[in-house]
Design an enzyme around this catalytic site. Structure first.
Site, PDB file in Angstrom:
ATOM      1  N   ASP A   6      -1.932  -2.823   3.180  1.00 32.10           N
ATOM      2  CA  ASP A   6      -0.911  -2.127   3.953  1.00 32.10           C
ATOM      3  C   ASP A   6      -0.127  -3.178   4.742  1.00 32.10           C
ATOM      4  OD1 ASP A   6      -2.499  -2.857   6.155  1.00 32.10           O
ATOM      5  OD2 ASP A   6      -3.310  -0.836   6.423  1.00 32.10           O
ATOM      6  N   ALA A   7       0.753  -2.742   5.609  1.00 28.95           N
ATOM      7  CA  ALA A   7       1.607  -3.669   6.369  1.00 28.95           C
ATOM      8  C   ALA A   7       0.806  -4.600   7.274  1.00 28.95           C
ATOM      9  CB  ALA A   7       2.624  -2.885   7.200  1.00 28.95           C
TER      10      ALA A   7
END
Length: 138
Positions: A19-20
């Site tokens: 994810d980010a």
């Protein structure tokens, strides 16, 4: 390779798996587990494309239980293990785990795959000669 011997497949975590925040996205673990089962079959001498062409059969995930213990992170070197827990006439239950190279266990999984006749989309017996050394246990 013996079908009952422990099997491990190495995986490196890339940006596409995270994810980010650089933490492995939960669905990425499913890909890691799938690849390890595929490589376990390959180590048994089973080419899934040839198997499908010759028999009209394929393996599909029937059920999966995952326990997320710790997160994997960007650039981690992981090991995904595969062990046969139970073998029935038309399905195999696998114990799998994902861990870091330092031995930290990250994910535990139980995965049942069913052998399916692709024309009928119905369960079918696993051919007895698929993996010598393993026989169905009912």
């Amino acid at each position: 390779m013996s079908p009952t011997a422990p099997f491990a497949w190495p995986v490196r975590v890339y940006w596409e798996d995270t994810d980010a925040g650089g933490v492995v996205y939960h669905a990425s673990y499913l890909r890691f587990l799938e690849r390890a089962r595929t490589e376990w079959l390959r180590a048994q001498g089973v080419d899934q494309s040839a198997f499908r062409e010759a028999t009209g059969l394929a393996f599909m995930v029937r059920a999966m239980e995952l326990d997320f213990l710790r997160p994997a992170l960007l650039d981690d070197e992981l090991s995904v293990t595969v062990a046969v827990k139970a073998w029935r006439s038309a399905s195999i239950l696998f114990d799998q785990a994902i861990g870091r190279a330092d031995g930290t266990e990250l994910v535990r999984a139980q995965v049942r795959v069913a052998c399916v006749d692709l024309n009928r989309m119905r369960p079918a017996p696993i051919p007895a000669d698929l993996t010598p050394g393993l026989a169905p246990k009912t």
